[in-house]
Structure formats: C-alpha cells, structure tokens
Design a protein around this motif. Structure first.
Motif, short mmCIF file in Angstrom:
data_model
loop_
_atom_site.label_atom_id
_atom_site.label_comp_id
_atom_site.label_asym_id
_atom_site.label_seq_id
_atom_site.Cartn_x
_atom_site.Cartn_y
_atom_site.Cartn_z
N TYR A 129 -11.90 28.05 -30.16
CA TYR A 129 -11.60 28.69 -28.87
C TYR A 129 -12.77 28.71 -28.04
O TYR A 129 -13.86 28.78 -28.53
N VAL A 130 -12.71 28.03 -26.68
CA VAL A 130 -13.70 28.05 -25.51
C VAL A 130 -13.44 28.75 -24.59
O VAL A 130 -12.29 28.85 -23.90
N GLN A 131 -14.21 29.63 -24.34
CA GLN A 131 -14.32 30.76 -22.99
C GLN A 131 -14.82 30.06 -21.99
O GLN A 131 -15.93 29.95 -21.68
N ALA A 132 -13.83 29.60 -20.97
CA ALA A 132 -13.98 28.68 -19.84
C ALA A 132 -13.00 28.67 -18.94
O ALA A 132 -11.97 29.32 -19.07
N ASP A 133 -13.52 28.21 -17.70
CA ASP A 133 -12.39 28.43 -16.45
C ASP A 133 -12.12 26.78 -16.11
O ASP A 133 -12.95 25.90 -16.25
N VAL A 134 -10.63 26.79 -16.04
CA VAL A 134 -10.47 25.47 -15.70
C VAL A 134 -10.79 25.02 -14.28
O VAL A 134 -11.03 23.62 -13.98
N THR A 135 -11.48 26.01 -13.75
CA THR A 135 -12.27 25.35 -12.02
C THR A 135 -13.36 24.91 -12.57
O THR A 135 -14.22 24.23 -11.68
N ASP A 136 -13.99 24.60 -13.97
CA ASP A 136 -15.00 24.12 -14.17
C ASP A 136 -14.45 23.23 -15.28
O ASP A 136 -15.02 23.35 -16.36
N PRO A 137 -14.07 22.15 -14.98
CA PRO A 137 -13.38 21.19 -16.01
C PRO A 137 -14.68 20.45 -16.62
O PRO A 137 -14.57 20.01 -17.78
N GLY A 138 -15.59 20.31 -15.95
CA GLY A 138 -16.82 19.33 -16.69
C GLY A 138 -17.53 20.48 -17.74
O GLY A 138 -17.66 19.95 -18.58
N GLY A 139 -17.59 21.70 -17.58
CA GLY A 139 -17.87 22.67 -18.38
C GLY A 139 -17.15 22.88 -19.70
O GLY A 139 -17.64 22.88 -20.73
N ILE A 140 -15.64 22.64 -19.35
CA ILE A 140 -15.14 22.66 -20.62
C ILE A 140 -15.12 21.33 -21.48
O ILE A 140 -15.35 21.59 -22.59
N CYS A 141 -15.23 20.11 -20.70
CA CYS A 141 -15.24 18.88 -21.63
C CYS A 141 -16.55 18.90 -22.20
O CYS A 141 -16.74 17.78 -23.23
N LEU A 163 -0.05 26.76 -15.94
CA LEU A 163 -1.50 27.13 -15.43
C LEU A 163 -1.83 26.91 -14.16
O LEU A 163 -2.31 27.65 -13.42
N MET A 164 -1.81 25.60 -13.59
CA MET A 164 -2.25 25.17 -12.25
C MET A 164 -1.45 25.77 -10.96
O MET A 164 -2.13 25.85 -9.87
N HIS A 165 -0.45 26.68 -11.21
CA HIS A 165 0.01 27.41 -10.06
C HIS A 165 -1.02 28.59 -9.82
O HIS A 165 -0.69 29.07 -8.92
N ARG A 174 -7.77 21.28 -4.28
CA ARG A 174 -8.52 21.67 -5.45
C ARG A 174 -8.00 21.46 -6.86
O ARG A 174 -8.34 21.06 -7.89
N ALA A 175 -6.56 21.87 -6.89
CA ALA A 175 -6.08 21.61 -8.15
C ALA A 175 -5.90 20.27 -8.76
O ALA A 175 -6.03 19.90 -9.68
N HIS A 176 -5.55 19.37 -7.75
CA HIS A 176 -5.36 17.92 -8.28
C HIS A 176 -6.60 17.38 -8.70
O HIS A 176 -6.77 16.56 -9.53
N THR A 177 -7.99 17.71 -7.74
CA THR A 177 -9.22 17.26 -8.07
C THR A 177 -9.62 17.58 -9.57
O THR A 177 -10.16 16.91 -10.42
N ILE A 178 -9.21 18.95 -9.81
CA ILE A 178 -9.60 19.33 -11.22
C ILE A 178 -8.80 18.52 -12.40
O ILE A 178 -9.33 18.25 -13.31
N VAL A 179 -7.49 18.16 -12.23
CA VAL A 179 -6.88 17.58 -13.12
C VAL A 179 -7.38 16.19 -13.15
O VAL A 179 -7.40 15.62 -14.26
N ALA A 226 7.10 16.85 -5.15
CA ALA A 226 5.96 15.75 -4.85
C ALA A 226 4.75 15.88 -5.16
O ALA A 226 3.73 15.13 -5.68
N GLU A 227 4.27 17.52 -4.85
CA GLU A 227 2.97 17.89 -5.27
C GLU A 227 2.81 17.86 -6.70
O GLU A 227 1.68 17.65 -7.28
N PHE A 228 3.79 18.36 -7.55
CA PHE A 228 3.86 18.28 -8.99
C PHE A 228 3.51 16.72 -9.60
O PHE A 228 2.60 16.59 -10.21
N ALA A 229 4.15 15.81 -9.03
CA ALA A 229 4.00 14.51 -9.41
C ALA A 229 2.70 13.94 -9.26
O ALA A 229 2.33 13.12 -10.20
N ARG A 230 1.85 14.45 -8.41
CA ARG A 230 0.64 13.76 -8.00
C ARG A 230 -0.24 14.29 -9.25
O ARG A 230 -1.43 13.39 -9.57
N PHE A 231 -0.13 14.91 -10.27
CA PHE A 231 -0.79 15.41 -11.32
C PHE A 231 -0.91 14.46 -12.26
O PHE A 231 -1.71 14.06 -13.08
#
Length: 274
Positions: A129-141, A163-165, A174-179, A226-231
């Motif tokens: 388990y990693v306590q981290a925020d999806v808005t910091d994807p680099g930190g997760i990885c 999650l992404m909603h 922001r959401a697409h950049t994170i993904v 269309a917005e979903f497909a971009r992920f």
C-alpha cells in the motif's frame, strides 16, 4: 518500531460526508456514518440508480482484473483504491494467479486506516500500500514500496477505477496529463483499465450530484465519451472497446440487459500499450 501511542492522530471527520464512505454505502459496506448516509440519500433523491451504478462499476473492475490475470498479467497498480470492499483487486487477481503482485494507492487517511485488509496476500504473491495522491503521478511511480513490489521493466496492469472524475481540470487539461504521465512510466505490454462517470445520459441528475459532493467538500468533473476516450490515446483498446460499465465483457450477456445506460452512467474500457 513506534508504538500506537506514538502514531499521529488523524481526524477522519466522521461528522462530515466523505466520498469514499458514500461509495462504501452504495456498495453495501459498513464503513460509513450518518453524514455519509445523509449525503448518499441526497444523491439517491436526484439519481435513484446510484446503487446500481456503483455495483456495476465495481463489477467492471472485477471482470477486467479477472480477464487481465487470465491473459497473463502478473503485476497490478490500483490507484484510488478506496475503502476495502471484498473481493478486492488482489483477491480477484490472486485467485487466478497466486503469484500476482499488487500495489494499492490512495491519498485518503480513511483508506490508510483500513489498509491492512489490502495486505493479505497469497504466500506466492505480494501486496503493498502506498499513501500517495494521483495528482503526483511521478511520486507514485517512484515510491519505494512500489519499486520493491513491482518491476517497472515488465508489463503492469494500471487500474483507475471510478477515480479520474475526482480530478478536475480547473482550466487546464490536468486529468489527461496525469494519465499520460502514468502511461509513460509503464513498459510495452502494460494495460490501462478506466471507469469514469459521465453526464451523457442524465445530465441534470449528474449536475445535481456535483453540487451535493461540492457541499461535502469534494470536487467532481464528469466527462463525455470523447473526453473519456482521450485517456487511451496511443494505446490499443481491447474488445469490446469503449462501453458502459455493465456492457464490458459481461459474464452473462443477459446481465447487460438488466441495466440501462442511464442507470450505469459510467464509461469503461481497457487498453494495451503497443
């Protein structure tokens, strides 16, 4: 090792509705309180199918995980885990592949308080388990717990379930950049499973839900097809492509006829990195 008395006290704000506990209520869980049930009641007042939508979304995660494990995936990264509700992702994956390794990630102290339920791995496999925020994807990885559990030179099944909603764009993409950052960190052969609420079928009700969650202190941004497909840009969608959550590889085709698109109100898809 620090004793329980040395651990910091976390205010779980049980007097205020919380998105994870509202979802737990919709799934029939027991980790919810009066404020959560009142907010859930408000949601049900404008969208009576919320219980159905939560259930079929959870069932999509189960089917996608089962399919990927049966297809040979042995590493899973589940971001935005939420309060454990059995069967969890590792229960599904390790039932098929006992040697599967799973990393769960969430930024919520409520989830952290229940994380022990996510760490009951098979002897052959492993969970972390990693306590981290999806808005910091680099930190997760780059989290040490993740790197000790997963080999990022080998394919990883990334799960972003409902999650992404919860990630609003705030005038930026922001959401697409994170993904995209998460996708870039994974090697060829990795997969991406996403489910995401949409306003496409019940826009007025979805607008009211956004207001209810905002009153509880949680921002939401529902997205169109269309917005979903971009992920999934640059990755190969697996059959049946983009569907509603109840229509993605149902165990019994008849199951998909028992729920309407407006009741599901959630897109789902799985893709593989070339």
């Amino acid at each position: 090792m620090p004793s329980d008395r040395d651990k910091p006290v976390v205010d779980l704000q049980l007097d205020r509705a919380h998105s994870a506990r509202i979802y737990d209520y919709f799934l029939g869980g027991k980790t919810n309180f009066l404020a959560d049930r009142l907010a859930a009641g408000s949601v049900l007042g404008v969208f009576p199918a919320a219980l159905v939508a939560a259930r079929v979304n959870r069932e999509f995660m189960h089917r996608a995980t089962r399919f990927l494990a049966a297809s040979g995936m042995r590493q899973f990264l589940d971001i935005g885990t939420g309060i454990p509700t059995p069967p969890n992702l590792h229960d599904i994956a390790q039932a098929i592949a006992p040697d599967a390794r799973i990393v769960y990630t969430d930024n919520d102290p409520i989830v952290l308080a229940h994380a022990a339920a996510l760490l009951r791995s098979t002897p052959e496999g492993r969970t972390a388990y990693v306590q981290a925020d999806v808005t910091d994807p680099g930190g997760i990885c780059t989290a040490p717990q993740l790197l000790r559990t997963l080999d990022l030179t080998r394919p990883v099944a990334l799960s972003l379930n409902a999650l992404m909603h919860f990630v609003t764009d705030d005038g930026h993409d922001r959401a697409h950049t994170i993904v995209e950052t998460l996708k870039d960190a994974l090697p060829s052969g990795s997969t991406l499973a996403v489910s995401h609420a949409t306003p496409d079928f019940a826009p007025e009700a979805m607008g009211e839900i956004i207001k209810i969650y905002a009153d509880a202190g949680t921002s939401l941004q529902f997205r169109s097809r269309a917005e979903f497909a971009r992920f999934f840009d640059g990755w190969d969608l697996l059959e049946p492509g983009i569907t509603l959550s109840h229509q993605w590889r149902p165990a019994d085709p008849a199951d998909a006829t028992h729920v309407t698109d407006a009741e599901a109100a959630c897109y789902a898809a799985v893709a593989r990195k070339p």
